[in-house]
Structure formats: C-alpha cells, structure tokens
Design an enzyme around this catalytic site. Structure first.
Site, PDB file in Angstrom:
ATOM      1  N   ARG A 132       0.825  -1.217   0.000  1.00 19.43           N
ATOM      2  CA  ARG A 132       0.000   0.000   0.000  1.00 19.43           C
ATOM      3  C   ARG A 132       0.862   1.272   0.000  1.00 19.43           C
ATOM      4  O   ARG A 132       1.962   1.285   0.547  1.00 19.43           O
ATOM      5  CB  ARG A 132      -0.966  -0.036   1.198  1.00 19.43           C
ATOM      6  CG  ARG A 132      -1.923  -1.209   1.072  1.00 19.43           C
ATOM      7  CD  ARG A 132      -2.920  -1.257   2.188  1.00 19.43           C
ATOM      8  NE  ARG A 132      -3.810  -0.105   2.182  1.00 19.43           N
ATOM      9  CZ  ARG A 132      -4.705   0.142   3.128  1.00 19.43           C
ATOM     10  NH1 ARG A 132      -4.823  -0.673   4.153  1.00 19.43           N
ATOM     11  NH2 ARG A 132      -5.484   1.201   3.050  1.00 19.43           N
ATOM     12  N   ASP A 179     -15.301   2.876   3.786  1.00 18.04           N
ATOM     13  CA  ASP A 179     -15.092   1.453   4.073  1.00 18.04           C
ATOM     14  C   ASP A 179     -16.323   0.604   3.763  1.00 18.04           C
ATOM     15  O   ASP A 179     -16.267  -0.626   3.869  1.00 18.04           O
ATOM     16  CB  ASP A 179     -14.700   1.271   5.550  1.00 18.04           C
ATOM     17  CG  ASP A 179     -13.300   1.799   5.817  1.00 18.04           C
ATOM     18  OD1 ASP A 179     -12.501   1.897   4.860  1.00 18.04           O
ATOM     19  OD2 ASP A 179     -12.999   2.116   6.981  1.00 18.04           O
TER      20      ASP A 179
HETATM   21  C1  S3P Z   1      -9.131   5.120   8.787  1.00 21.14           C
HETATM   22  C2  S3P Z   1      -9.206   5.903   7.670  1.00 21.14           C
HETATM   23  C3  S3P Z   1      -9.642   5.421   6.354  1.00 21.14           C
HETATM   24  C4  S3P Z   1     -10.329   4.067   6.456  1.00 21.14           C
HETATM   25  C5  S3P Z   1      -9.614   3.119   7.367  1.00 21.14           C
HETATM   26  C6  S3P Z   1      -9.504   3.691   8.757  1.00 21.14           C
HETATM   27  C7  S3P Z   1      -8.689   5.727  10.061  1.00 21.14           C
HETATM   28  O1  S3P Z   1      -8.503   5.274   5.536  1.00 21.14           O
HETATM   29  O2  S3P Z   1     -10.463   3.477   5.172  1.00 21.14           O
HETATM   30  O3  S3P Z   1     -10.295   1.872   7.432  1.00 21.14           O
HETATM   31  O4  S3P Z   1      -8.894   5.119  11.135  1.00 21.14           O
HETATM   32  O5  S3P Z   1      -8.135   6.825  10.010  1.00 21.14           O
HETATM   33  P1  S3P Z   1      -7.946   6.485   4.609  1.00 21.14           P
HETATM   34  O6  S3P Z   1      -7.454   7.549   5.498  1.00 21.14           O
HETATM   35  O7  S3P Z   1      -6.821   5.874   3.816  1.00 21.14           O
HETATM   36  O8  S3P Z   1      -9.108   6.891   3.741  1.00 21.14           O
END
Ligand code: S3P
Length: 428
Positions: A121, A314
């Site tokens: 990632r 999500d």
């Molecule tokens: C999260 C942010 C989101 C989400 C992840 C949890 C967090 O990701 O998809 O499951 O706890 O800050 P992104 O910041 O990459 O959108």
C-alpha cells in the site's frame, strides 16, 4: 478456511457490534502519549487494534486488559522508549500511517512493517509531508512502501494540503504536529473522519478545526481520560444491509457510533429506499451514538459521488451488494481510493458479483452496477480483505443459492465474532 452461507428467511432480533476500529486505535495512541491513566471500555480486540496495542507495549507503555477495560499508563509526550525490534502492523494501514507520524518526532529509531497486503500500500502520502516537517523516513520503492525505517528528529510545523480526503494522512500529521515546533495545518478536499480531532480535544491537545482542515500546535501535554468506544458503524453496515435485503427482516443494532463523518452509508441506503431509523441519540466521550433500527426494504439504484464518498469509504463493498439487489442502475464515482485499500476493492467486488450473475462494470474511480433484484449462489474470493469476505457472506443471505467465501480468516482483523453473530440473527 472457507465458509458457506445459506439463503436466510429473515434477519431478526437485537444485537451490538464490536467497538469502533478507528477510535480504538486512537485510544491506545493518545492514552500512551498522555500523562496518567486512560481507561478504555468497548475496545475492539481485532488483529488490527492488537497490532497497535503491541507496538505501544514494545515502546515501554504498560497496558493491562481485564477483558472489559484496558488500562493504559500513559508516560507523557516524551515517555516512549526505543523498541528493540521491528514493529509489526499486520494488515493495519491505520497503525502504520498514524505511527509513522508519531514516530517521526521521537528521539529514537524505529522500523514499521506489515503483512504482504500492507507492504503493497502507498505510504508516500504520509512520508512526503513528514519529510517536509523534518522527518527522516526510508522505505522501499523510493520511500513509498513498507518496511519503513524512521530516524526520529526534531520537527517543524507545516501547512499541508492532502490531495486525497484521508483520515490516516490527516491523523499522521496531527500526531507529528504534537511534537513539532509551531503549528501544523492539514487541509483536505472533503472532510474525512474526524475522530482524531475529537479525541485530541478530549485529551486537551491544542487543536482547532476549521472548514476544510485542522491545525495542531505542538508541545502541550495531554491528560489521560476515560473513553467509551461506541460500536463500529463499519461493522454494523454488514448487518444493516443484511436486514434491508432479506425480506421480512427487522433488526435493532444498539450503541453504534453515528459521527456524521462516518454515516455516508446511512445516507446512501436511505436514498436507495432503505427503512433505517436512528433511536436514542446520545454522546459518549465526545462521539455521537445511537441505536439503529432497520427493516427490510425494496431498494432502488442511485448515483453516488462527491463528499459522501469519504463518509462511506469502508462501506462500498457491502453497498455493492445492496446495489446488486436493488432495482435499476447504481453508479459510483470519485472512489479511486478503493483501489488502494486492503485490496483493490473495485476489482474484488466486480469479480465476485460477476460470479454471482450480477452485471457490473469497473470504471477507473468506481463502478456501474445493474441492479436486477437478484444474486445467484457462487464461490467468492476474499482477496485477503476482511470487508470483501463479510460483504460476500451477507450477499449469501439474500442469494438464490449458497455462497461460499474462501479464506475468511482475514475477518479477524476487524470483526472476530462476525460469523457467530451472523448465525445468531439470520434465520435459515
Ligand atoms: C481510517 C481511515 C480510512 C479508512 C480506514 C480507517 C482511520 O482510511 O479506510 O479503514 O482510522 O483513520 P484512509 O485515510 O486511507 O481513507
């Protein structure tokens, strides 16, 4: 291990879902950096959060768990010690990105790694602004992939506009900002989940939110607090969709976090014709909470794009399932981020739903689903992604035949009791 779901007659009863994953991560981090004790109830004991917990233990923080309450003996902003080994974030992007931010400003060296999915990632989105703050972080692929090696350094505040609406980017820089000289300001194209802003405030950090962003001023000590973690709306989402798509269903899910930066799923499903009610709205440790009552509904296709996307980021795998069972076309746009989640969730859901007889076409930033009110039984793949696995198991409840999902172990990252809970509320 594979698991097979049979079509259900109804989804009925009352239930609670486990604690919010994002809030659980942040409770460990801020509890460890605060002065004095933090007590956390409702903590999610999934693999992702345990990775964060173990990392802070490895940095000298005493955290006890009696099965109900976590007790974190915070040591203050400068209380962490250098870990003697690599910190393993497992599958958890939140652990890795947020910890990269807070480790950048320490006075010691650390290394973050993760599983085969996390090591694929993108990390540049946090590494690049952290480098501008003075952080020294090395990684594979020119610094874009883990493992990450972090040489802690004094940091200086910056203003950063993130190209993507990402709570992980925002939170990584906010954590670095606690250690930085001066102010750290982060702006984003749409508001992403604001749990960090709320919890920073709750712990007494110097933080100011404004339209489009947030500013943190470094140096102010945090104070240990009691936190009650609400149920995770991202976990409730699977049961909300299950109750909507199986005729004759009625389900009450108690104590779910309904922070407006997370309730895109409710807006989308309501626009599709879903009968969803919020009852007994209340506040727990700075976060809004409600009971959610869902009744089976005839759904219709909708257009999804713009600022609802980060508010439901999500939930798109399970929204795809609802869209397949709706009448008419659903179009999703502006969701390119789904391609860099635990797996490429656009391709994963397109492949799985195609096997289930659904007409679905990928686009670069989303997909088009021709809802025909029907899903066939099929064999589905999890692609090692918990939310893909759970979405396809939910699809199985409303399919015309059984759905088998391979490799369902990954569900343990966010929802270890998902299958027993599904068995409990789904009547066959
Ligand atoms: C999260 C942010 C989101 C989400 C992840 C949890 C967090 O990701 O998809 O499951 O706890 O800050 P992104 O910041 O990459 O959108």
């Amino acid at each position: 291990m594979e698991y097979t779901v049979q079509p259900a007659k109804a989804v009925k009863g009352e239930m609670v879902v486990p604690g919010d994953k994002s809030i659980s991560h942040r409770s460990i981090m801020l509890g460890s950096l605060a002065e004095g004790q933090t007590r956390v109830t409702g903590f999610l004991r999934g693999e992702d959060n345990l990775a964060t917990l173990n990392a802070f233990r490895a940095m000298g923080i005493d955290i006890t768990d009696d099965g109900t309450t976590l007790r974190i003996s915070g040591k203050g902003l400068r209380g962490l010690s250098e870990p003697t080994d690599v910190l393993d974030c497992g599958n958890s992007g939140t652990s890795m990105r947020l910890m990269a931010g807070l480790l950048a400003g320490q006075s010691f060296f650390s290394v973050l790694t993760g599983d085969q999915y996390l090591r694929r990632r993108p990390m540049k989105r946090v590494i690049e602004p952290l480098a501008r703050m003075g952080g020294t972080i090395f990684g594979r692929s020119g610094g874009d992939r883990a493992p990450l090696a972090i040489v802690g350094r004094p940091l200086a505040g910056i203003s950063h506009h993130s190209a993507v609406a990402s709570a992980q980017v925002k939170s990584a820089l906010m954590l670095a900002g606690l250690y930085a000289e001066g102010e750290t300001t982060i702006t984003e194209p749409h508001l992403s989940r604001d749990h960090s802003e709320r919890m920073f405030r709750y712990f007494g950090a110097d933080v100011a939110s404004f339209t489009g962003g947030v500013t943190v001023r470094g140096g102010r000590e945090l104070q240990g607090r009691d936190i009650i973690v609400p149920g995770d709306i991202s976990s409730a989402a699977f049961f909300i969709v299950a109750a909507l798509i199986v005729p004759g269903s009625e389900l009450l899910i108690r104590g779910v976090g309904v922070n407006p930066t997370r309730t895109g799923i409710l807006d989308i499903l309501t626009a599709m014709g879903g009968d969803i009610q919020l009852l007994d709205c209340r506040d727990l440790s700075g976060e809004p909470v409600a009971d959610i009552l869902v009744r089976a509904s005839r759904l219709r296709g909708v257009e999804i794009g713009g600022d609802v996307v980060p508010r439901a980021i999500d939930e798109f795998p399970v929204i795809c399932v609802a869209a397949a069972l709706a009448d008419g076309q659903t179009t999703l746009r502006d969701a390119h981020e789904l391609r860099v989640k635990e797996t490429d969730r656009i391709t994963a859901m397109a492949k799985n739903l195609c096997r289930a007889g659904v007409a679905i076409a990928e686009t670069p930033d989303g997909m088009v689903i021709e809802g025909a009110g029907r899903i066939d039984g099929c064999r589905a793949e999890s692609f090692g992604d918990h939310r893909i696995a759970m979405s396809m198991l939910v699809a199985g409840l409303a399919a015309s035949g059984e759905v088998t999902v391979d490799d369902v172990e990954c569900i343990g990252t966010s929802f270890p009791d998902f299958i027993p809970l599904l068995q409990k509320v789904a009547n066959s």
